[in-house]
Design an enzyme around this catalytic site. Sequence first.
Site, PDB file in Angstrom:
ATOM      1  N   GLU A   1      40.481  48.656  16.902  1.00  0.00           N
ATOM      2  CA  GLU A   1      39.086  48.975  16.606  1.00  0.00           C
ATOM      3  C   GLU A   1      38.282  49.071  17.897  1.00  0.00           C
ATOM      4  OE1 GLU A   1      37.408  46.753  13.347  1.00  0.00           O
ATOM      5  OE2 GLU A   1      39.392  46.397  12.454  1.00  0.00           O
TER       6      GLU A   1
ATOM      7  N   MET B   1      38.962  50.802   5.741  1.00  0.00           N
ATOM      8  CA  MET B   1      38.200  49.546   5.795  1.00  0.00           C
ATOM      9  C   MET B   1      36.808  49.763   5.186  1.00  0.00           C
ATOM     10  SD  MET B   1      39.434  47.886   9.428  1.00  0.00           S
ATOM     11  CE  MET B   1      39.090  49.319  10.456  1.00  0.00           C
ATOM     12  N   THR B   2      36.831  49.955   3.867  1.00  0.00           N
ATOM     13  CA  THR B   2      35.602  50.274   3.132  1.00  0.00           C
ATOM     14  C   THR B   2      34.856  48.994   2.755  1.00  0.00           C
ATOM     15  OG1 THR B   2      37.159  50.598   1.294  1.00  0.00           O
ATOM     16  CG2 THR B   2      36.151  52.560   2.242  1.00  0.00           C
ATOM     17  N   TYR B   3      34.369  48.319   3.783  1.00  0.00           N
ATOM     18  CA  TYR B   3      33.583  47.104   3.582  1.00  0.00           C
ATOM     19  C   TYR B   3      32.745  46.844   4.822  1.00  0.00           C
ATOM     20  CZ  TYR B   3      38.364  45.834   5.108  1.00  0.00           C
ATOM     21  OH  TYR B   3      39.618  45.822   5.686  1.00  0.00           O
ATOM     22  N   GLU B   4      31.959  45.798   4.752  1.00  0.00           N
ATOM     23  CA  GLU B   4      31.096  45.363   5.859  1.00  0.00           C
ATOM     24  C   GLU B   4      29.834  46.199   6.043  1.00  0.00           C
ATOM     25  OE1 GLU B   4      31.080  42.554   7.771  1.00  0.00           O
ATOM     26  OE2 GLU B   4      32.655  41.839   6.438  1.00  0.00           O
TER      27      GLU B   4
ATOM     28  N   TRP C   1      40.858  42.332   1.923  1.00  0.00           N
ATOM     29  CA  TRP C   1      40.410  41.563   3.077  1.00  0.00           C
ATOM     30  C   TRP C   1      39.474  40.484   2.536  1.00  0.00           C
ATOM     31  CZ3 TRP C   1      41.693  40.921   7.988  1.00  0.00           C
ATOM     32  CH2 TRP C   1      40.821  40.201   8.805  1.00  0.00           C
TER      33      TRP C   1
END
Length: 468
Positions: free
Chosen positions: A259, A322-325, A447
């Site tokens: 990342e 990473m479909t979050y945050e 996650w």
Amino acid sequence: MIIHVVSVGESLWQIANRYAVNMNSIVQLNGLPDPNRLLVGQSLLIPKPGTSHIIKYGDTLWSISQQYGVTIQAIVQSNQLTNPNVLYPGTKLFIPAITHIVSPGETLAQIARRYRTTVQRIMEENQIDNPNLIYPGTVLVIPRAKPTIEVNAYTYQTNDAAIATLNEIGHLLTYFSPFAYMIREDGTLQQMNDKPMVDTAISKNITPMLSITNFTSTQAGSNLANVILANPALREKLINNAIQIMDTKGYKVLNIDFENVLPADRENYNQFLQLAVDRLHPKGYLVSTALAPKVSATQGGLLYEAHDYEAHGRIADFVVLMTYEWGYRKGPPQAISPINQMRRVVEYALTVMPAEKIFLGFQIYARDWLLPHIQGQEAETFSPQEAISRAVKYGAAIQYDTTAQSPFFRYVDEQGRGHEVWFEDARSAQAKFDMVKQYNLRGVSYWALGYPYPQNWALLNDNFTIKK
């Protein structure tokens, strides 16, 4: 399985009677902290055979009955429809279970063949211990066909905690990914004490996935990634070291989670992925990557620019979106995984890679922000179960954002401070599972393990067959 939202004045006894189920089964399925204190707006899973259907434009009772293998009359009766010819898009219908009355001489094998299912699934659905002991007149619930998906879960738990989690929900996992092996500037990997949890995963027919990364909670890792990616010799050395760990510990998949990669290293990163595939495929190993949630190829920002969706989708065996945050712990209060934003990411990804390579990322934790929010102030992170316990403690009503498909509530603590909590519940989990089905995605990636969320695991099992 039915999702029920608690209304004003409802008790658990009333809800159980309404659906003709045992109160304790609702308590256990939902992990209710206090069965006598339900919250207005709280979602409950009801362990009743059947499913739900959201009416879409163009739906008719005939098309819905054909889709689920039940009669129109059964749908009308179950939903007490006064005018079967009038259906409103967005309305939820309860679809009753398919049932079969056992005839004299019938066997479970014969019944399973008739309904194109398996003896094992009928036994599980009806809690039958001995397949040879079924009696004429018994009413059996016939399990509906479920899509098959793969499920990954990351964890940063200790060995003991991870093993306990695997013992509890390991039957619902395809892959298990301890997070993470940190790369070093010399191409080596920082070692992890992960052998006990990896061995437990293998014993449960879960494929261990080796996650390597360049960042920590305090280091973005951009320069570290550059040192490796810009040097062909170090790229080769890092792959060699990853293979050595995989060979030694039993990992079968490499997951590359780099990342904050510098935009100038975009092509170097793609070359590194190709090298990984070229080296690992001959050994029978797979290669996967974790991708920042992009909505276009030209999206700017350090988190996004070096993540080439088209290249990753072409080179890697699969990717984790990473479909979050969105609800970042140091940002303002909002849904952590809003379904409308997740959908934008998935729809972009589908323009450059096949659905069978895509895992939908699903975060399984809650966040509590102090109000008013002060920039840089960090929210508290905990489990969805703790969110419900906190709402019960402070007598908060649960609200639901229909755009984000996410529950939230507000409360005032003992010091008079305002709080806003966003979390996940049965409705938000089902919305994500519906999206996996809609786009025929490869699976779901969690996650992260260690945050109790019983509704999720019950719904995951209800919606899908998990590939092992």
